[in-house]
Design a protein around this motif. Structure first.
Motif, short mmCIF file in Angstrom:
data_model
loop_
_atom_site.label_atom_id
_atom_site.label_comp_id
_atom_site.label_asym_id
_atom_site.label_seq_id
_atom_site.Cartn_x
_atom_site.Cartn_y
_atom_site.Cartn_z
N LYS A 43 0.76 4.08 -2.87
CA LYS A 43 0.51 5.49 -2.53
C LYS A 43 1.58 6.38 -3.16
O LYS A 43 1.28 7.39 -3.80
CB LYS A 43 0.54 5.66 -1.00
CG LYS A 43 -0.71 6.34 -0.46
CD LYS A 43 -0.52 6.76 0.99
CE LYS A 43 -0.35 5.55 1.92
NZ LYS A 43 0.15 5.90 3.25
N LYS A 44 2.83 6.00 -2.98
CA LYS A 44 3.94 6.80 -3.52
C LYS A 44 3.89 6.82 -5.04
O LYS A 44 4.16 7.83 -5.67
CB LYS A 44 5.28 6.20 -3.08
CG LYS A 44 5.59 6.46 -1.63
CD LYS A 44 6.90 5.77 -1.25
CE LYS A 44 7.22 5.99 0.21
NZ LYS A 44 8.14 4.94 0.70
N ALA B 212 1.27 6.44 -7.00
CA ALA B 212 0.15 7.25 -7.48
C ALA B 212 0.52 8.72 -7.45
O ALA B 212 0.16 9.49 -8.33
CB ALA B 212 -1.08 6.99 -6.62
N LYS B 213 1.25 9.11 -6.40
CA LYS B 213 1.65 10.51 -6.25
C LYS B 213 2.62 10.92 -7.35
O LYS B 213 2.56 12.03 -7.86
CB LYS B 213 2.34 10.70 -4.89
CG LYS B 213 1.55 11.65 -3.97
CD LYS B 213 2.31 11.89 -2.69
CE LYS B 213 1.50 11.41 -1.49
NZ LYS B 213 2.33 11.27 -0.30
N GLN C 223 0.84 -1.21 0.00
CA GLN C 223 0.00 0.00 0.00
C GLN C 223 0.87 1.25 0.00
O GLN C 223 0.56 2.25 -0.67
CB GLN C 223 -0.95 -0.02 1.21
CG GLN C 223 -2.13 -0.94 0.98
CD GLN C 223 -2.69 -1.52 2.28
OE1 GLN C 223 -2.31 -1.08 3.38
NE2 GLN C 223 -3.57 -2.49 2.17
N ASP C 224 1.96 1.20 0.73
CA ASP C 224 2.91 2.32 0.78
C ASP C 224 3.47 2.57 -0.61
O ASP C 224 3.51 3.72 -1.08
CB ASP C 224 4.04 1.99 1.77
CG ASP C 224 5.06 3.11 1.87
OD1 ASP C 224 4.63 4.27 2.03
OD2 ASP C 224 6.26 2.82 1.80
#
Ligand code: FES
Length: 128
Positions: free
Chosen positions: A122-123, A125-126, A118-119
């Protein structure tokens, strides 16, 4: 006591696979065990949606070490989606079972692995 741990658990405890830290990890997942206060960290290297490398560090007990070791073997080379389907239960089963009092320890490994993915997501996607 004899027979408490399967041979597989003892093997992964005595010779844990993929122990350590990935300095430039693409994703890191950390969970604490509410029952005992132990901590587990999983590091991932991801390339083209595939887990290229995975390492773990834990301050947990023998069962935590064995399940972490097993989870790294189970997700190595897998896609992120496939790795996310690896459950605590599947890890315990791959080890041939764990004593009931140790099941809470086995939850750390898969949970930390899911968090690391998930980490990464998230990164990622950013960055896009
Ligand atoms: Fe803490 Fe097993 S007693 S992880």
């Amino acid at each position: 006591a004899e027979g408490v741990y399967t041979e597989k658990v003892m093997d992964h405890f005595a010779n844990p696979r993929n122990v350590g830290e990935i300095k430039d990890a693409d994703g890191v997942g950390e969970v604490g065990n509410a029952k005992c206060g132990d901590i587990m960290r999983i590091y991932l290297k991801v390339e083209d949606n595939i887990i290229k490398d995975v390492k773990f560090k834990t301050f947990g007990c023998g069962a935590a070490i064995a399940t972490s070791s097993m989870v790294t073997e189970m997700v190595m080379g897998k896609t992120l989606e496939d790795a996310l389907t690896v459950t605590n239960q599947a890890v315990a089963e791959a080890l041939g079972g764990l004593p009931p009092v140790k099941m809470h320890c086995s939850n750390l490994a898969a949970d930390a692995m899911h968090k690391a993915i998930q980490d990464y997501m998230k990164k990622h996607a950013k960055a896009e």
